[in-house]
Write a protein that holds these residues in place. Structure first.
Motif, short mmCIF file in Angstrom:
data_model
loop_
_atom_site.label_atom_id
_atom_site.label_comp_id
_atom_site.label_asym_id
_atom_site.label_seq_id
_atom_site.Cartn_x
_atom_site.Cartn_y
_atom_site.Cartn_z
N ALA A 49 -4.76 -7.69 -11.17
CA ALA A 49 -6.06 -7.01 -11.19
C ALA A 49 -5.87 -5.50 -11.16
O ALA A 49 -5.12 -4.97 -10.36
CB ALA A 49 -6.90 -7.47 -10.00
N LEU A 50 -6.60 -4.82 -12.04
CA LEU A 50 -6.53 -3.36 -12.11
C LEU A 50 -7.87 -2.71 -11.77
O LEU A 50 -7.97 -1.49 -11.74
CB LEU A 50 -6.11 -2.93 -13.52
CG LEU A 50 -4.72 -3.39 -13.97
CD1 LEU A 50 -4.48 -2.97 -15.42
CD2 LEU A 50 -3.64 -2.83 -13.06
N ASP A 51 -8.86 -3.53 -11.50
CA ASP A 51 -10.20 -3.02 -11.20
C ASP A 51 -10.69 -3.66 -9.91
O ASP A 51 -10.54 -4.87 -9.72
CB ASP A 51 -11.16 -3.33 -12.34
CG ASP A 51 -12.55 -2.78 -12.07
OD1 ASP A 51 -12.67 -1.58 -11.80
OD2 ASP A 51 -13.51 -3.58 -12.12
N ASN A 52 -11.25 -2.87 -9.02
CA ASN A 52 -11.73 -3.41 -7.75
C ASN A 52 -12.91 -2.57 -7.25
O ASN A 52 -12.73 -1.66 -6.44
CB ASN A 52 -10.61 -3.41 -6.71
CG ASN A 52 -11.04 -4.07 -5.42
OD1 ASN A 52 -12.03 -4.78 -5.36
ND2 ASN A 52 -10.28 -3.82 -4.36
N PHE B 113 -2.85 3.65 -3.40
CA PHE B 113 -2.63 2.59 -4.36
C PHE B 113 -2.35 1.29 -3.63
O PHE B 113 -1.81 1.27 -2.52
CB PHE B 113 -1.45 2.94 -5.28
CG PHE B 113 -1.56 4.28 -5.93
CD1 PHE B 113 -2.26 4.44 -7.12
CD2 PHE B 113 -1.00 5.41 -5.34
CE1 PHE B 113 -2.39 5.68 -7.71
CE2 PHE B 113 -1.12 6.66 -5.93
CZ PHE B 113 -1.82 6.80 -7.12
N ALA B 114 -2.71 0.18 -4.28
CA ALA B 114 -2.47 -1.14 -3.69
C ALA B 114 -2.24 -2.15 -4.81
O ALA B 114 -2.78 -2.03 -5.91
CB ALA B 114 -3.65 -1.58 -2.83
N ILE C 182 -2.89 -1.49 -8.82
CA ILE C 182 -1.75 -1.36 -9.74
C ILE C 182 -1.34 -2.71 -10.32
O ILE C 182 -0.38 -2.78 -11.08
CB ILE C 182 -0.54 -0.72 -9.04
CG1 ILE C 182 -0.04 -1.62 -7.91
CG2 ILE C 182 -0.88 0.68 -8.54
CD1 ILE C 182 1.35 -1.26 -7.40
N GLY C 183 -2.05 -3.78 -9.97
CA GLY C 183 -1.65 -5.10 -10.42
C GLY C 183 -0.74 -5.76 -9.41
O GLY C 183 -1.12 -6.02 -8.27
N GLN C 184 0.50 -6.02 -9.82
CA GLN C 184 1.47 -6.70 -8.96
C GLN C 184 2.49 -5.70 -8.39
O GLN C 184 3.08 -4.91 -9.15
CB GLN C 184 2.21 -7.79 -9.74
CG GLN C 184 1.29 -8.87 -10.31
CD GLN C 184 0.51 -9.62 -9.24
OE1 GLN C 184 -0.72 -9.57 -9.20
NE2 GLN C 184 1.24 -10.32 -8.37
N CYS C 185 2.72 -5.77 -7.09
CA CYS C 185 3.67 -4.84 -6.44
C CYS C 185 5.05 -4.92 -7.05
O CYS C 185 5.75 -3.91 -7.21
CB CYS C 185 3.77 -5.16 -4.95
SG CYS C 185 2.23 -5.09 -4.03
N PHE D 33 0.85 -1.18 0.00
CA PHE D 33 0.00 0.00 0.00
C PHE D 33 0.89 1.24 0.00
O PHE D 33 1.88 1.29 0.74
CB PHE D 33 -0.90 0.03 1.24
CG PHE D 33 -1.90 -1.08 1.30
CD1 PHE D 33 -3.15 -0.95 0.70
CD2 PHE D 33 -1.61 -2.26 1.96
CE1 PHE D 33 -4.08 -1.97 0.76
CE2 PHE D 33 -2.53 -3.29 2.02
CZ PHE D 33 -3.78 -3.15 1.42
N PHE D 34 0.53 2.21 -0.81
CA PHE D 34 1.31 3.46 -0.83
C PHE D 34 0.45 4.58 -1.39
O PHE D 34 -0.69 4.36 -1.82
CB PHE D 34 2.60 3.29 -1.64
CG PHE D 34 2.40 2.89 -3.09
CD1 PHE D 34 2.27 3.85 -4.08
CD2 PHE D 34 2.36 1.55 -3.46
CE1 PHE D 34 2.10 3.49 -5.42
CE2 PHE D 34 2.19 1.17 -4.78
CZ PHE D 34 2.06 2.15 -5.76
#
Length: 326
Positions: A244-247, A219-220, A256-259, A208-209
């Motif tokens: 995943a880009l939608d939640n 963002f996560a 953001i998908g993958q960290c 998370f940032f």
């Protein structure tokens, strides 16, 4: 767009405050949906928590009640907190009192979590509301922003770490789910953890940032893992499907998908030191969850995070949730 600002972290914060104690740096995710029905805290038995975290000195009392829905953080600048800090002097300004009284119930909950993230354990911040004569007291816990907690203007690093801390405890289902929080404070000091903690919270969850002080948003992403199609958790802002880009269940925090595509790992491999997104470098926090808190379609229980339907996936789980009523 994700949740960008501290005037919309505000209006949805009416809700519950059922306190629960966990040992060490283990939090119960908060930031809950106002008015949602909670299913209670999944706590470790006291003897298990004591054994696992006997080397840790910090007890955290996490509460359920802060909502991202309708929450806006613009008020942090307007009420003088970003300039005056979380000192007693900062809380005694006219600007702070004016902001606070715009919605005392919601803003008290927001302050509770900001103080919990920023101020170290053993310290409290107290505010005497000049309009009502009511005194509010908010205890510290993590101590992630020592300068701001001491009354100095919030540095960019402090703004980012506090933003990450608020996002890490988001739960728009209004449920308490035990998590482990890893990372560094605003001065680059590691949040202490033990090998036992990593074992208990074996599943990497999310990074998370962001920076809500400057309206850059939250963002996560998934931390080197993802949920299968038939899996779900009761933390809608946490672990999701691969890239995943939608939640829609946590639209205030942009996926953001993958960290690992945006963030750099610490040498230990347990957390990220920084994440770069849209050309901006942020200080993130990482979360981990217990394996038992991942639910699977077909276990016979319709969990929060699963939906009715004719399929065998979490979003259409006939076996657990049945068909959808017309």
């Amino acid at each position: 767009m994700g949740f960008t600002s501290i005037q919309g972290l505000r209006s949805g914060m009416a809700g519950r405050g059922a306190g629960r104690k966990m040992m060490a740096w283990v939090f119960t995710s908060a930031l809950s949906l106002a008015g949602a029905t909670g299913c209670g805290v999944q706590e470790l038995p006291s003897e298990e928590a004591s054994e696992v975290f006997q080397t840790q000195s910090q007890a955290i009392e996490a509460e359920n009640g802060l909502s991202l829905n309708g929450l806006s953080l613009n008020g942090l600048s307007l009420n003088g907190l970003s300039l005056n800090g979380l000192s007693l002097n900062g809380l005694s300004t006219t600007d702070f009192a004016s902001w606070f009284n715009g919605n005392p119930e919601s803003n008290s909950l927001l302050m509770r979590y900001m103080v919990r993230c920023a101020v170290p354990e053993g310290e409290t911040r107290t505010f005497l509301n000049p309009n009502t004569g009511v005194t509010y007291s908010w205890p510290g816990a993590l101590g992630l922003a020592p300068g701001w907690a001491g009354g100095s203007p919030a540095t960019v690093d402090e703004q980012q770490v506090i933003s990450a801390c608020l996002a890490a405890h988001a739960n728009n289902y209004g449920l308490n789910v035990s998590i482990s929080v890893l990372g560094r404070d605003s001065r680059g000091t590691n949040i202490p953890y033990s090998s036992e903690e990593l074992t208990l919270f074996a599943k990497r969850e999310s990074c998370f940032f962001g920076n809500v002080f400057t309206n850059q948003g939250l963002f996560a992403g998934n931390d080197r893992t993802s949920l299968a199609a038939d899996e779900s958790t009761r933390r809608p802002c946490g672990l999701k499907g691969y890239k995943a880009l939608d939640n829609p269940t946590c639209s205030q925090v942009k996926r953001i998908g993958q960290c690992e595509d945006y963030c750099a790992l610490d040498a230990s491999g347990n957390f990220y030191t920084h994440c770069t997104y849209n050309g901006v470098q942020y200080k993130p926090l990482n979360t981990r969850i217990r394996q038992q808190d991942i639910n699977r379609c077909g276990d016979g229980v319709c969990q929060m995070g699963e939906s009715c339907g004719w399929g065998i996936t979490a979003d259409s789980c006939l076996m657990d949730c049945g068909t959808c009523a017309n």
